[in-house]
Enzyme design. Structure first.
Site, PDB file in Angstrom:
ATOM      1  N   CYS A  60       6.557  -9.591 -10.735  1.00 51.70           N
ATOM      2  CA  CYS A  60       7.383  -8.378 -10.718  1.00 51.70           C
ATOM      3  C   CYS A  60       8.792  -8.634 -11.240  1.00 51.70           C
ATOM      4  CB  CYS A  60       7.493  -7.826  -9.293  1.00 51.70           C
ATOM      5  SG  CYS A  60       5.935  -7.520  -8.459  1.00 51.70           S
ATOM      6  N   SER A 482       1.401  -1.608   3.143  1.00 50.44           N
ATOM      7  CA  SER A 482       1.793  -1.721   1.749  1.00 50.44           C
ATOM      8  C   SER A 482       1.492  -0.426   1.023  1.00 50.44           C
ATOM      9  CB  SER A 482       1.014  -2.867   1.098  1.00 50.44           C
ATOM     10  OG  SER A 482       1.059  -2.771  -0.300  1.00 50.44           O
TER      11      SER A 482
END
Length: 567
Positions: A60, A482
């Site tokens: 990321c 999540s």
């Protein structure tokens, strides 16, 4: 003392940096700036802090150093001085399912604190941030709100989908293949191939998970340039966006447009509607409340329920659907979705944005969704007539809980509790086939103080999905889920177990009822029995007694208050 109020010309573009670049008494400051390569001419220019969350150990974030260089080039071309600095990041995907997850939510506030620290100490006039992973985005916005200097967020962008046997993969594929493996549905070779092929390069996790959710909400909020949320990380347009940020921040300086001019109540309303329509992560509740508190805008969990009640769920995006953010960009991106919502009267678009125009003015000049696209449904024929995020209250969550219910799971669930005091115990029970259809799995002592850090439960939900129990088992926790989690799940239960909330009193076999139509979450145990259990309950020892997590435990507010640490 506040670093945001220097004694200098309030109309100058360098009104903050002039505090150290102009006075003769600050010669030592100037000497150090000359050492960085600044010229005498540069001393009169605005200075822009460029805050990157770059680090090599996470897909990321691994490309953000390069993007920060592009941002600096744009700032230089705009006639200003760009100063890059770094702050931390935590990979949720890497730390998930381990004790390292306790550091994830805490990293949001450390990011905010560190950006506020360097901007205050270095006297930068404006701020451009480059976040990648989940907690990076709200951390940036919280700092921007506190500082209230002209600011822009440039999202690092989403990852390309992986592929195996003609099926698209993403990070959740890598989580779910474990459950498929222990259920005997795939071989070890297949499991290994899925893991190897799920993340093919740089960028944040590809579905409408937390990173893409927050980037989308922040673009709708007006704190990022159009398309920032949907341009993929490795797409040439992302580099162009980085370079455009320089001229954009110059215009904000000239017009003196600051975060508190943009992050208004109306802006948060439009952001909530947009993320509801796209099926965003439950973490957005926590983060938007924290962001709103940074600019003194009242925002509560009840506001999310109000928005959910009037907003249809439209997008067939992962985790509940089949498309990813890159697909959304190919049919028009985030602006096209917002343009549609504006046309349907679902958002107002009246608030200012970092372009210097209102959201509605931005959207007027941009194309809508491509004809024939299959990702975003119409308001008339939605996936679900109301939002997927539900705020539940009841005897098990007297201060609220957050559920993510798309409608595919059903709207009610009632069953016997299977109680685990951490996720490791739950995973062991799943492996031993102790969790059955109809059970309500409870994972507790995972809240802000108990976890500590309110860890996410993607590993348990993915394992349940992979084992084929996703439609037949509900899961509750005082931790978080999540953005990649899906199924009949309820998190953010407050009060949490560590402080003696009702979730601490549940015993195996107790009946728990979840109702997404009445927005209720109840423990079917009479008051006398609960009181008897409470009289015997004692709080377990804190899991951290020194260091950064101990400080977090001492400072953090509840999930319903955004888990902020500066109040």
């Amino acid at each position: 003392m506040t670093a945001s109020q220097p004694e200098s010309d309030s109309n100058a573009l360098n009104k903050y940096s002039s505090k150290i670049t102009q006075p003769k008494s600050q010669g030592a400051s100037q000497a150090m700036l000359y050492a960085t390569g600044m010229s005498s001419e540069d001393m009169n220019k605005p200075q822009v802090g460029i805050g990157s969350m770059w680090y090599e150990g996470n897909s990321c974030n691994m490309h953000l150093l390069d993007l920060a260089a592009d941002v600096k080039a744009g700032v230089t071309d705009a006639g200003m001085v760009g100063m890059r600095f770094n702050t931390i990041g935590v990979s949720d995907g890497i730390s998930m399912g381990t004790d390292g997850m306790s550091f994830s939510l805490q990293s949001r506030d450390l990011i905010a604190d560190s950006i506020e620290t360097i901007m205050g100490a270095q006297w930068y006039d404006a701020l451009i941030t480059l976040p990648g992973c989940d907690k990076n985005m709200p951390g940036c916005l919280m700092a921007m709100g506190r500082l209230n200097r002209p600011s822009i967020m440039v999202y690092g962008g989403t990852i390309k989908p992986g592929s195996y046997r003609d099926e698209k993969l993403d990070i959740v594929s890598a989580f779910q293949c474990y459950g498929q493996f222990i259920a005997g549905q795939i071989s070890e070779e297949e499991r290994s191939e899925i893991v190897r092929r799920s993340c093919p390069g740089a960028g944040a996790c590809g579905g409408m998970y937390t990173a893409n959710t927050m980037a989308t909400a922040i673009e709708a909020l007006g704190m990022a340039l159009p398309y920032s949320a949907s341009i993929p990380a490795e797409h040439p347009e992302k580099k162009e966006e980085c370079k455009r940020a320089g001229l954009a921040i110059l215009e904000l300086l000239k017009k003196d447009i600051k975060p508190r001019d943009i992050m208004t109540r109306g802006a948060f309303e439009d952001a909530m509607v947009t993320l509801m329509a796209l099926g965003g992560s439950t973490n957005a509740v926590l983060h938007l409340i924290a962001m709103a508190r940074s600019v003194d805008v009242p925002l509560t969990i009840e506001d999310f329920q109000s928005v959910s009640d009037r907003t249809p769920f439209l997008a067939d995006l992962k985790p509940s659907g089949k498309f990813v953010q890159e697909d959304l960009h190919s049919v028009g991106g985030t602006p096209a979705v917002m343009k549609y919502l504006l046309e349907k009267g679902m958002i107002k678009g009246e608030h200012m944005t970092v372009t210097g125009k209102t959201l509605a003015e931005n959207l007027a000049d941009l194309p809508g969704l491509k004809t024939g696209q299959k990702i975003v449904s119409t308001v008339e024929e939605p996936i679900k007539k109301s939002g997927h995020i539900r705020i539940l209250k009841g005897s098990l969550a007297t201060e609220g809980a957050v559920a993510k219910i798309t409608g595919k799971e059903g709207l009610q669930f009632s069953g016997p509790a299977r109680v685990y005091d951490n996720e490791e115990l739950m995973l062991a029970a799943l492996e031993q086939k102790q969790i059955q259809k109809g059970d309500v799995v409870v994972i507790r002592y995972e809240g802000p103080k108990g976890g500590p850090g309110m860890p996410e439960m993607l590993t348990p939900t993915s394992a349940i999905m992979g084992a084929g129990l996703g439609s037949d088992v509900a899961m509750l926790t005082d931790g978080r889920f999540s953005g990649g989690s899906h199924g009949f799940i309820v998190g953010h239960i407050t009060p949490e177990a560590q402080v003696g909330g009702p979730i601490a009193l549940i015993e195996d076999g107790d009946t728990i009822t979840i109702d997404a139509e009445t927005n209720s979450l109840d423990l079917e145990v009479d008051a006398a029995e609960l009181e008897a259990r409470r009289s015997k309950w004692t709080a377990p020892p804190l899991k951290a007694t020194r260091g950064t997590l101990y400080k977090y435990i001492k400072c953090v507010k509840s999930a319903s208050e955004g888990c902020v640490t500066d109040e």
